[in-house]
Design a protein around this motif. Structure first.
Motif, PDB file in Angstrom:
ATOM      1  N   GLY A 488       0.783  -1.230   0.000  1.00  0.00           N
ATOM      2  CA  GLY A 488       0.000   0.000   0.000  1.00  0.00           C
ATOM      3  C   GLY A 488       0.809   1.269   0.000  1.00  0.00           C
ATOM      4  N   VAL A 489       2.142   1.165  -0.007  1.00  0.00           N
ATOM      5  CA  VAL A 489       2.985   2.362   0.095  1.00  0.00           C
ATOM      6  C   VAL A 489       2.747   3.311  -1.069  1.00  0.00           C
ATOM      7  CG1 VAL A 489       5.370   3.192   0.010  1.00  0.00           C
ATOM      8  CG2 VAL A 489       4.769   1.254   1.478  1.00  0.00           C
ATOM      9  N   HIS A 490       2.668   2.762  -2.277  1.00  0.00           N
ATOM     10  CA  HIS A 490       2.513   3.607  -3.466  1.00  0.00           C
ATOM     11  C   HIS A 490       1.229   4.435  -3.395  1.00  0.00           C
ATOM     12  CE1 HIS A 490       2.422   4.794  -7.693  1.00  0.00           C
ATOM     13  NE2 HIS A 490       1.154   4.418  -7.690  1.00  0.00           N
ATOM     14  N   SER A 519       2.805  14.322  -0.107  1.00  0.00           N
ATOM     15  CA  SER A 519       2.655  13.355  -1.204  1.00  0.00           C
ATOM     16  C   SER A 519       3.816  13.452  -2.180  1.00  0.00           C
ATOM     17  CB  SER A 519       1.339  13.597  -1.948  1.00  0.00           C
ATOM     18  OG  SER A 519       0.229  13.352  -1.117  1.00  0.00           O
ATOM     19  N   VAL A 520       4.237  14.671  -2.498  1.00  0.00           N
ATOM     20  CA  VAL A 520       5.361  14.858  -3.411  1.00  0.00           C
ATOM     21  C   VAL A 520       6.623  14.223  -2.850  1.00  0.00           C
ATOM     22  CG1 VAL A 520       6.898  16.601  -4.429  1.00  0.00           C
ATOM     23  CG2 VAL A 520       4.412  16.923  -4.515  1.00  0.00           C
ATOM     24  N   GLN A 521       6.851  14.417  -1.568  1.00  0.00           N
ATOM     25  CA  GLN A 521       8.047  13.825  -0.938  1.00  0.00           C
ATOM     26  C   GLN A 521       8.021  12.303  -1.036  1.00  0.00           C
ATOM     27  OE1 GLN A 521       7.819  15.471   3.004  1.00  0.00           O
ATOM     28  NE2 GLN A 521       8.734  17.444   2.406  1.00  0.00           N
ATOM     29  N   LEU A 522       6.875  11.697  -0.752  1.00  0.00           N
ATOM     30  CA  LEU A 522       6.763  10.241  -0.827  1.00  0.00           C
ATOM     31  C   LEU A 522       6.955   9.732  -2.251  1.00  0.00           C
ATOM     32  CD1 LEU A 522       3.781   9.577   1.618  1.00  0.00           C
ATOM     33  CD2 LEU A 522       6.108   8.681   1.849  1.00  0.00           C
ATOM     34  N   ILE A 526       9.828   7.016  -3.694  1.00  0.00           N
ATOM     35  CA  ILE A 526       9.556   5.727  -4.339  1.00  0.00           C
ATOM     36  C   ILE A 526       9.716   5.807  -5.859  1.00  0.00           C
ATOM     37  CG2 ILE A 526       8.007   4.979  -2.497  1.00  0.00           C
ATOM     38  CD1 ILE A 526       5.634   5.672  -4.245  1.00  0.00           C
ATOM     39  N   ASN A 527      10.243   6.948  -6.349  1.00  0.00           N
ATOM     40  CA  ASN A 527      10.539   7.131  -7.774  1.00  0.00           C
ATOM     41  C   ASN A 527       9.315   6.877  -8.670  1.00  0.00           C
ATOM     42  OD1 ASN A 527      13.344   7.721  -7.354  1.00  0.00           O
ATOM     43  ND2 ASN A 527      13.686   5.527  -6.998  1.00  0.00           N
TER      44      ASN A 527
END
Length: 818
Positions: A488-490, A519-522, A526-527
């Motif tokens: 669920g990370v993505h 959200s941008v940082q995450l 995760i590229n």
């Protein structure tokens, strides 16, 4: 005196002026013409009328030979000689007798109902034409004779009107449609007092449409007026084969006295494979492609070539209609009457559920494939066109998924369609599907499928201004993502999207900025290159709402680079439009206009219609600030028309703010206050939020009006603006003299170089249509369209299609109402 055995008709021949002229021209120019079409469509009656009309053109007369009574193919020559009352001659075969008879004649021979003896009749026709140079033959058959020199004319149902309020309101005009005219004429033969009224008009239109304009069906239906009203007949058409089964009806063809008998006749002439394939095709409620027919209806062991052969055979036999002109890929459909008959056969065979499941599975998989191609393609409009064309089939699949409890398949499909619904102005439809499937979802549905569905449902709710529902879905999505762990990370990086959208709608830009920043940082961690552009763009919008335009520009430019890197052309177009907004806010109006035009061109090339009215509105606001009130008015009006067509009423608040500014510039301060207040009070869109946050257009003009009005006038105008709805506000704005004066003569001068047809082509190019689509809409050949475009480029001294689009926008030629 012309000899003929044509029967005297007991009822009047209705309409078909165009068909009569075309068939008479074909008969005059060709020695063999075949009228094909579905059972009951009026082939026989049309042929007889053609014979009557052309009776003076053939010295030896017009002769009709009906093959309905004949069943044995070897008796075809005998049947024809008997029709001419020829007596057998010793030592001479029937064929020789017949050929010797027709050899010197100049006549028209009408061979009626040939389909069940097609091979024998085709052989005889070839012999007759070879022997008699003065002979012309007109045949009626549900399939062509397929011999050299044959000209085929497809007989369609009678002309039918659209079922809309405009059609119903003009009762006199309705009777100009042949199907309506026939129904009314036959009704009056039963009840001389019968007439079309405002009360029964919609029912009569529905009868004509649902019976496909087929004359036999309409005559059978009108006969029921002895005991039923048009409204009752229309309500019973789901059981049309029981309803339309009169033993005798006025004008009914003798060998087809029921609708079922007419179709039974065609069905019984099919071989087993054709019968099976026809009933399988009834699984499509709307039109379908060859790809879908092969994927759903092809039985195990059947090759693609065999599927194509079966489809071609059903087209030849007038049971399937093929739509091949003006499009890159052919589409097929069954007339509604044929569809109901075949569907009944499918259910009797016990194959309905299996085929419906195959239909659902096919469109789940194929839609996922198409959307994947759309996201990675340089030509997403190709795949958007596929989705547009298959939307009825997709909705049918979704309905079946709900009805049959296949919630997982349904959720896969609605999740795949998210971007399509957003870009095509169908957010409310998308939200409705999400809510319906989520209401039936249980623990058997995979957790990430539920999480994504809740995320998408929250986004649609946010776009529609429902912050409460957006937050509820967001909380559910976050909880599911956290429960899913690594999987669920993505989505967790995106899960707060609904809150961001809702915050922007509520003009809480600080919350939106801070939330999307996480959200941008995450996404960076995760590229995720696919989702990063939209999140960066959303952060840019939030920064703009806070008045931080340098930060907003920097984020938007980074977002644009990310969109191009990931191949997301739709996102890139939106970001370009937002860069235009930033230039507008910093009063760089020419640069803003150029960016808006660039964005609008890109959106139209992609078929992304939902965003068009917003960009048109933004362009209109820029033209306002440049002092071009006439063009601003035209752009805002076009935006209103597009929003209305999409059902996006809340977004029209931005149009009202534009109209309010226009009213102020035209010196109508009371009207300006009323319009500005309605737009600000009831409007719900990202752009309304930005306009109100920026304040320069809204607050400046409101303050200017306040200074010119008394306190009482200002407050009364504000109150009037608060209590009227957005739709009432739009109607009020359109009733005001805000547009240009003398526009008709000005328009005449501006477009004097283009013909009316060339202007139509320009308008359709500006709407993003391909040459094939333009050809289909204007009923032209692609070659003719290409010639028009060449003329347009020459007259306007342009060199590309993109330049035509820009020119069309500058001259307000972007909607068909122009």
């Amino acid at each position: 005196m012309t000899f003929t055995n044509l029967p005297v008709q007991l009822t009047s021949f209705i309409g078909r002026e165009r068909e009569l002229a075309e068939v008479e021209r074909l008969v005059s120019a060709s020695r063999l013409v075949t009228l094909t079409g579905a059972g009951g469509c009026g082939k026989t009656r049309l042929a007889i009328q053609v014979g009557n009309n052309m009776s003076g053109a053939f010295a030896d007369g017009i002769w009709l030979i009906d093959f309905v009574p004949l069943r044995e193919s070897e008796l075809v020559p005998q049947h024809v000689t008997q029709a001419f009352d020829l007596r057998p001659v010793p030592n001479q075969s029937l064929n020789e007798l017949l050929l010797n008879f027709v050899r010197p004649k100049q006549m028209l021979l009408i061979l009626d109902n040939c389909e069940h003896l097609i091979a024998a009749i085709a052989q005889l026709v070839q012999q007759l034409l070879a022997a008699a140079p003065g002979l012309n033959i007109l045949t009626t058959s549900r399939q062509p004779l397929a011999i050299p020199g044959e000209k085929i004319y497809q007989v369609q149902g009678l002309a039918i009107p659209e079922l809309n309020s405009a059609a119903i309101s003009d009762l006199q005009d309705l009777q100009h449609y042949d199907a309506v005219h026939l129904f009314i004429e036959r009704a009056r033969a039963i009840s001389p007092q019968f007439r079309i009224t405002a009360e029964n008009a919609s029912a009569i239109i529905e009868i004509c449409r649902r019976l496909d304009g087929i004359p036999l069906a309409l005559e059978l239906a009108s006969a029921r007026l002895k005991i039923l009203t048009p409204q009752q007949i229309a309500a019973r058409l789901d059981s049309r084969f029981n309803l339309l089964n009169l033993a005798q009806t006025i004008g009914a063809v003798t060998h087809h006295q029921t609708l079922r008998a007419a179709i039974d006749w065609s069905h019984d002439l099919l071989n087993t494979d054709e019968q099976t394939f026809l009933r399988s095709l009834s699984i499509f409620d709307a039109s379908f492609s060859l790809d879908a027919a092969e994927g759903i209806c092809r039985e195990e062991g059947m090759t693609s070539d065999r599927t194509l052969d079966l489809l071609a055979s059903l087209v030849d036999k007038s049971l399937v209609l093929a739509e091949t002109t003006g499009r890159a890929e052919a589409r097929y459909r069954l007339l509604e009457t044929i569809h109901e008959y075949a569907l009944e056969k499918l259910k009797e065979a016990g194959e309905f559920k299996r085929l419906r499941n195959r239909h659902l599975d096919f469109f789940v998989v194929r839609t996922e494939e198409i959307v994947s191609k759309m996201q990675s393609s340089s030509y997403p409009s190709l795949w958007l066109n596929w989705l547009d064309g298959e939307l009825d089939n997709i909705r049918l699949a979704l309905d079946w998924a709900l009805e049959s409890g296949q919630i997982e398949s349904g959720l896969r499909l609605v999740i795949t369609l998210f971007d399509f619904w957003i870009s095509h102005g169908s957010i409310s439809e998308g939200r409705n599907w999400y809510e319906r499937f989520l209401a039936k979802a249980d623990e058997q549905v995979p957790i990430m499928l539920l999480a994504r569905a809740n995320f998408n449902a929250g986004m649609t709710a946010g776009f529609m201004g429902d912050a409460t529902a957006a937050r509820a879905h967001e909380r559910t999505a976050v909880a599911l993502c956290e429960a899913a762990g690594e999987e669920g990370v993505h989505l967790l990086a995106l899960a707060q999207g609904p809150i961001v959208v809702a915050a922007i709608m509520d003009r809480d830009f600080l919350t939106a900025y801070n939330t999307v920043e996480r959200s941008v940082q995450l996404l960076r961690e995760i590229n995720d290159d696919m989702e990063l552009p939209i999140s960066l763009a959303t952060q840019a919008v939030s920064a703009g709402g806070l008045g931080r335009y340098q930060i907003a520009r920097s984020l938007a430019e980074e977002s644009l680079k990310a969109a191009h890197k990931s191949g997301n052309l739709f996102a890139a177009a939106l970001i370009v439009s937002y860069l235009g907004y930033i230039e507008h806010c910093e009063q760089n109006y020419e640069r803003a206009q150029a960016l808006y035009v660039e964005a609008l061109t890109a959106l139209r090339e992609q078929g992304a219609t939902r965003e068009e009215p917003r960009v048109l509105q933004m362009l209109g606001h820029t033209r306002l600030q440049q002092g071009d009130l006439d063009q601003a008015y035209a752009l805002i009006c076009e935006s209103v028309a597009r929003y209305r067509s999409q059902g996006e009423l809340k977004a029209m608040g931005e149009c009202l703010i534009g109209f309010g500014v226009l009213a102020s510039e035209r010196g109508m301060q009371t009207e300006a206050v009323r319009l500005l207040t309605t737009g600000a009070t009831h409007g719900r869109s990202v752009y309304v939020s930005l306009l109100l946050a920026d304040g320069r257009e809204y607050q400046r003009y409101l303050a200017g009006a306040r200074a010119k009005l008394t306190k009482q006038e200002f407050e009364q105008a504000q109150e009037a603006g608060r209590i009227q709805t957005l739709e009432q506000g739009i109607e009020y704005a359109l009733s005001l003299p805000l547009g240009p004066a003398g526009s008709a003569s000005k328009e005449q001068d501006e477009f004097s170089g283009l013909t009316d047809r060339e202007r139509e082509v320009v308008t359709l190019i500006a709407q993003g249509k391909t040459n094939g689509e333009i050809a289909s809409e204007l009923v032209l050949s692609k070659r003719t369209v290409e010639k028009h475009i060449a003329n347009i480029l020459s007259k306007l001294e342009l060199t590309s299609r993109a330049q035509i689009i820009r020119w069309a926008m500058e001259h307000h030629l972007t909607s068909t109402s122009s």
